[in-house]
Every structure is written in C-alpha cells, then in structure tokens.
Design a protein around this motif. Structure first.
Motif, PDB file in Angstrom:
ATOM      1  N   SER A   1      -5.528  12.236   6.497  1.00 58.55           N
ATOM      2  CA  SER A   1      -4.261  12.974   6.561  1.00 58.55           C
ATOM      3  C   SER A   1      -3.063  12.065   6.335  1.00 58.55           C
ATOM      4  N   VAL A   2      -3.080  10.878   6.931  1.00 56.18           N
ATOM      5  CA  VAL A   2      -1.982   9.935   6.725  1.00 56.18           C
ATOM      6  C   VAL A   2      -1.875   9.559   5.259  1.00 56.18           C
ATOM      7  N   LYS A   3      -3.023   9.295   4.650  1.00 57.12           N
ATOM      8  CA  LYS A   3      -3.030   8.929   3.234  1.00 57.12           C
ATOM      9  C   LYS A   3      -2.493  10.066   2.372  1.00 57.12           C
ATOM     10  N   GLU A   4      -2.930  11.289   2.659  1.00 57.22           N
ATOM     11  CA  GLU A   4      -2.488  12.436   1.854  1.00 57.22           C
ATOM     12  C   GLU A   4      -1.009  12.734   2.066  1.00 57.22           C
ATOM     13  N   TRP A   5      -0.534  12.600   3.299  1.00 55.68           N
ATOM     14  CA  TRP A   5       0.896  12.778   3.544  1.00 55.68           C
ATOM     15  C   TRP A   5       1.703  11.719   2.804  1.00 55.68           C
ATOM     16  N   PHE A   6       1.246  10.495   2.857  1.00 57.31           N
ATOM     17  CA  PHE A   6       1.986   9.435   2.180  1.00 57.31           C
ATOM     18  C   PHE A   6       1.994   9.656   0.673  1.00 57.31           C
TER      19      PHE A   6
END
Length: 693
Positions: free
Chosen positions: A428-433
């Motif tokens: 999720s962090v990767k996709e948000w970034f």
C-alpha cells in the motif's frame, strides 16, 4: 525538538581512504577535489587497525598527515569512528565480542559488522578508541564532524550471542518488572510457554516450526533498537566531552532501529546513504531508481535537512553480490539532484577512486582504477558546479508537501512476523507513493510515536495511514484531534486490530478507530483459493466495475454512523454488493476507510477526491515520468521547484507562469522539453504562482 543539519550553504564532499593509497597521491587527489569544488571528505570509518595496530598501542601519524594536507587545500574532514570493523587482534583475543546466528553459529573475523552491541568487552574497547580519537582530534580545526560507526544494522540486524540473551533479560526486567507482567504481555499461557524464572527467558531460539511468539518478537526488535542506542551513546558521550564544537551524525537507515529516537537523543542530524541504482535491479513494474525518493523522504522525516553521506558515483557491486549496471549518462547528476530535492543540504559521493583490492573492488567511485578522467568525472563535476549556483539559496529550505504517509516502528516490526498485515503495508505504501509521484503531488513521510504532537500532523491537509494494525490509545486520540480540526485521514484494512503488545483487541475492527471512521468490520477474508479479486463499483454504477481492483484482503464494512457514506462496493464473491470504501464526517474533517489493500489506481482516485491536485493554480504540467518536488526558503519565501526526468526519453513540460531557471539564470515560460535523465530547477519568488504540478 527535531534534529536537523544547520548549513549556511550546500556542501559537496567525497569519501576517501588515505590508508588505501600511497601518500604520494594525496596532494594530487586533494588538488583535483578543490578544483572540482569538493569541500569535505569522510575518512577513517574502517581504519581501527591503523589507529590501534596492537592492543593499547595507538598511532595517529597517517591520519594526522592526511588531515593536515586536506586542511591546506581548504577541505574539511568528517572522521568516522572505526567500530564497524574490529581489528583481528581484538576478535582473536576476545571472541565473545563476535555476533552469533539464530542457530548458535558464531560469526568469525573478516569483512565487517561481525560484532555484537552488548559485549561489555567490545563496549569498553570501542569507548577507548573513540576517546583516544576524540582527545586527539577534538580541537583540530580541520575536523568538522564525526560519523558514528558505519551503517548500523546493515548486513545483519539480529543478535543472538550469550551476552545478548543476558542483556535481553535485563532489559525485560526493567520494562516489565515482574514475570507475571511479562507472561501477560507475551501471552505465554498459549502452548505452555509460561516462565517461572528469569533464567528461562531468551531471545528467539531454534524450534521445530521455525516460527516465533509474535509478542516476544516485537519486544526483540525494541530490545535490539535499544542496544544500538546504548552502543551509540557509549561513543557520543566521549565525543561530546572532547570535541564539543564538531557535529555528530551516523549514516544509513536500517532495520530494527528507531532512527528517530536515536537521532533525537544522541545525534545532531541523520545522514543517509543513497544508491538509487539498486532500484534498477527490479524486474517488476516499480518506480525503480525513483523509489529512492521515498527512502529520502524517510530520511527527511528524521531530519528535515540532512546529509547524504554516500551518494552513488558509479556502478555498485561486491565481488560476490549486488551487481548493478553502470549508470547511464545523466543518471548520476539526476540522483544527486534527487537527494537535494528531498532535503539534503550536504552530499558526499562514494567514493573518490575505485578500490583495486578487497571485497568492494567493483563498487565504483568517481575515478576508476586508472585514475584518468572519464564521463562520470565530467558529469559529477557539472553537478557540483550547478549545486554551487544553488548553495546559498537552497540551504535551510524545507520540502513542501500537503500530504504525508504515516508509519511507525511497532507496525513495521510486528509486520515482519505477521503476514496478515506486514506485506499489505509495504504494498500500500508503495502504491500510494507511485500514485502521488505520477500525480505530481509532493509528499512527506511522518513517523508516529508517543511523542508526536498534534502540531506535527496539522502541517498537512491529508494523512494516509495504510494499515495501522498496532495502535495505541494516545495515537488514536491524536488522529481524532487532527480530523476533528478539519484534516483528512485515509486508512485501509486491518486497522486498529492490535494493542501495543500485539494482542488482538476483543472488539469489532477497526477497534478504537470505529467512531472516527463510522464503520465496523462484519466479515473478512484473504483473497486466496476460491476467492476472486473483486472490482470496485462506484456509487452503484455497474459500468465503473473493472477499473479498480480490491486485492489481497477484503473486509465487509458496515456503516455505524449517520454521517458515513458508502462510496464503493465489491462486485463479486459472497459479499458482492457490500461496502468496500466509505467516507465519514468527523468534526470539521473527513475520513476514508478502505476494506482492502491500496492500489495505485485507487490512490489516484482518492488524490482527486481529496483535492490534492491543484488544477487551477499550478505552475507546471508535465508527464508521469517526471518527478516534481518543492523546497521553500523559510526566510525569503522563495520556492525551488525540482523537475526530475527519470526516463531516458525527452519529456514535455509546460510552465503556466514565468520563472527563472536556477541552474543557468535564464527566464523561462511556456512549452519546454526536458531531455532524458535531465533536471530543471525553477526559482519561484515569494508571491509567485502556486508551485504545484
């Protein structure tokens, strides 16, 4: 108080190893450094056997001579404490200083980072060598600062020597006081793990299932972090005493270490080691080298202005691992400006010259083995010249962002064991970034702890806390205060499940967040086996299905508040038609709860819904391949808009308002082309157009 690098001007340096080279080469190297605009060098971090060739016999001649020569060329010295590489005489005489694997195998001398933090003998010898160095160089005007050790917890971040087991028990007695409290916190009633004497308590040891008690594992990470901090304190204490006018930092951000607390307690600022070429090894659809912008944002969450103590200067590789391609023309300059764009006020290239011997013979520096000019030398020379144009203007300026990705060490560490949330957070962090990057929305990373204040949160319009599984009551109250005052908070599945010991709460999820999000979880599943990946249906519109997937984990949501609105539902499995994404009003603010794992497509949708993209007042329009970051000078109000092209192909840029190219002084406006791997820095005076992409 946040610890940060206070620099009046941007600095550029290089890592140098005088012990590797004939002293006949020093002057020509230093002269070339001065010619290129390099004003500082880092030395000594692996040189214990030079400073103390035999037990109790100290020699400073080599470094005295080099430091004096560096000073004559106007180059300041950052001195590393050499404790990452204990000398052979020490590990042979005192093998108890060596680290031990989980299986009980003791690591032996050779390479680096083979020691353990909790050995009293090693602590004593580390303190002695650092004290000798600090006394010797504390008043040396050419020494500007100290780097503690090198890349703490790199290579290995777990420790199982007998002294570590003993220190763990001591740490637990302070934390819990009684075995009853320890047994409760660890849930030892399960599988008859209950302890009746402290001697029975150990760090994780081999077992038939190769598994761990999750609550014990969480405490182990906290203990390791504490061990590192005591190790650092042992060194900084004597440096503060004998070298009070020289700064103290350490380099790298690695696992099982609360770098925020470490910096706040013992350092003047954090330094980061930036090697974006690692990203080029990825074979999936990732941000590749652009992903290092996230890592630099993490460094900025520790120190708003920081040092990059190792900035990539060539291809990286040991003799047996870490194979990297040679950076393409323009990439070294691009990566250096990537560091500047994210808050670095000092950059130290690793290294000056590639080593012709040792494990790192393929970790290339600015110069190759032949010491001749090459395209990397020319490119880094150009970069340093351009940095000098920004040096006085950019120093002390702060990165501007309206959104922050929230993180905390408890969830990071618990998620290493708990695969029902750890991998989801990473994704999720990767996709948000990715979503924020390709939408040209600058973002911060904000670490949450028990010392975080409401003012820290209120700097942002939107906070994204992807999967806060481990959640304390205090952090819950802080989030409620932020939203109530008008903030926007977004979270995903599994939120609020556990307390700070890692125990699952015996209430409906999202536990203490239920009122804030106006929802509870009535059912859930991993997406495995017979389960299909659902699509989101927006506002009952079946034609919207298929655009955004609800991957990995699905929660069935049940609104509990009149102010809660269902934005999207699932389109398949037995819970087809039930809520997947809800919006809730809380005080003056708004929350969004998503019962799944975030994708870039959903992140971009929420970026639009929350108004993070300013389409009316933006300065720049450009393609997704270009990163946009903003630094603002707090004294003048001037902003510096960085445009970084991570593609090898030219990219179109449109400036809606006139501004100055800070790298050549030209006035620019309208349609431009940014060449492959090129960089543009726009200087926008205070009162100019809104610097948004």
């Amino acid at each position: 108080m946040t610890k940060t690098l206070h620099a009046k001007s941007l600095k550029v340096g290089v890592c140098y190893y005088p012990e590797h080279w004939s002293s006949d080469m020093w002057d020509s190297d230093l002269e070339m450094m001065r010619h290129m605009g390099i004003t500082m060098v880092r030395v000594g971090e692996f040189a214990w056997s030079i400073f103390e060739p035999k037990d109790g016999e100290f020699s400073f001649q080599l470094f005295d001579e080099f430091i004096e020569r560096a000073g004559q060329f106007g180059i300041g010295v950052i001195l590393g404490t050499p404790t990452a590489t204990p000398p052979a005489w020490l590990t042979y005489k005192y093998p108890e200083v060596l680290n031990v694997s989980l299986d009980g195998i003791q690591f032996q001398h050779g390479l680096r980072r083979h020691y353990n933090y909790n050995s009293p003998v090693y602590q004593q010898y580390c303190r002695r060598i650092v004290e000798k160095m600090a006394k010797h160089y504390g008043e040396n005007t050419h020494v500007i600062g100290w780097q503690i050790d090198n890349e703490l917890n790199c290579e290995i971040d777990v420790f199982y020597s007998e002294r570590d087991h003993e220190a763990f028990r001591q740490w637990l007695t302070v934390k819990y006081g009684t075995l009853d409290r320890l047994n409760h916190a660890w849930g030892t009633v399960v599988w008859s793990q209950t302890y009746t004497a402290w001697e029975q308590v150990h760090l994780t040891r081999p077992n038939p299932s190769h598994s761990v008690n999750p609550h014990q594992a969480l405490d182990e990470k906290r203990f390791i972090s504490n061990s590192v901090m005591r190790f650092v304190e042992n060194q900084t204490e004597v440096i503060r005493q004998y070298a009070p006018h020289q700064f103290i930092t350490t380099n790298g951000i690695f696992g099982h270490l609360d770098t925020h607390e470490l910096t706040e307690r013992y350092l003047d600022f954090i330094s980061y080691d930036s090697y974006p070429n690692f990203g080029m090894l990825a074979d999936d659809e990732s941000l590749r080298d652009r992903e290092w912008s996230f890592n630099l944002s993490v460094a900025r969450s520790v120190s708003p202005n920081f040092c990059v103590m190792e900035q990539q200067a060539g291809p990286g590789g040991w003799v047996n691992r870490i194979e990297q391609p040679t950076p393409l023309p323009g990439q070294l300059r691009l990566w250096a400006f990537q560091s500047l764009a994210h808050g670095a006020d000092a950059i130290v290239f690793f290294r000056w010259r590639t080593a012709p011997f040792g494990t790192e013979i393929y970790w290339h520096g600015i110069f190759d083995y032949d010491n001749q000019p090459n395209r990397r030398v020319a490119e880094i020379g150009q970069t340093i010249n351009e940095v000098s144009l920004l040096a006085d203007k950019l120093a002390g300026s702060l990165v501007q962002a309206d959104v922050a990705l929230l993180r905390d060490y408890n969830n990071d560490w618990d998620g290493e064991v708990d695969t029902w949330h750890g991998p989801y957070t990473k994704k999720s962090v990767k996709e948000w970034f990715r979503g924020l990057q390709t939408s040209h929305v600058p973002c911060d990373v904000l670490n949450l702890s028990e010392t975080t204040q409401l003012a820290d949160l209120r700097r942002y319009k939107v906070l994204v806390y992807p999967h806060p599984v481990v959640l304390s009551e205090r952090v819950t109250e802080l989030l409620e205060q932020f939203v109530s005052a008008g903030g926007i908070l977004i979270t995903g599945c599994r939120a609020g499940l556990k307390d700070v010991n890692g125990h699952c709460r015996q209430v409906s999820m999202p536990g203490p967040l239920k009122n804030l999000f106006g929802v509870q979880v009535s059912d859930f599943t991993r997406i495995q086996g017979a389960y299909e990946v659902p699509n989101l249906v927006w506002n009952g519109d079946e034609s919207s299905s298929g655009c955004i997937h609800a991957v990995d984990f699905n929660e069935v949501l049940q609104p509990t508040s009149e102010d809660c609105t269902v934005l999207a539902t699932y389109d398949r499995n037995y819970y087809s038609g039930t809520p997947a994404l809800v919006q809730n009003s809380f005080g003056k603010g708004t929350t969004y709860y998503y019962g799944s794992v975030f994708t870039r497509e959903l992140a971009k949708k929420l970026i639009e819904l929350t108004g993070l993209v300013d389409t009316e007042n933006k300065l720049v329009s450009t393609t997704e391949e270009v990163e946009l970051e903003i630094r603002r000078n707090p004294l003048t109000g001037d902003r510096y808009v960085f445009l970084l092209n991570y593609s090898g192909q030219p990219q179109a840029v449109h400036l809606h308002h006139g501004c100055r190219n800070a790298l050549n002084g030209e006035l620019i406006e309208g349609d431009l082309v940014l060449d492959g791997y090129d960089v543009l820095v726009c200087e926008v005076p205070d009162g100019g157009a809104t610097a948004r992409g």
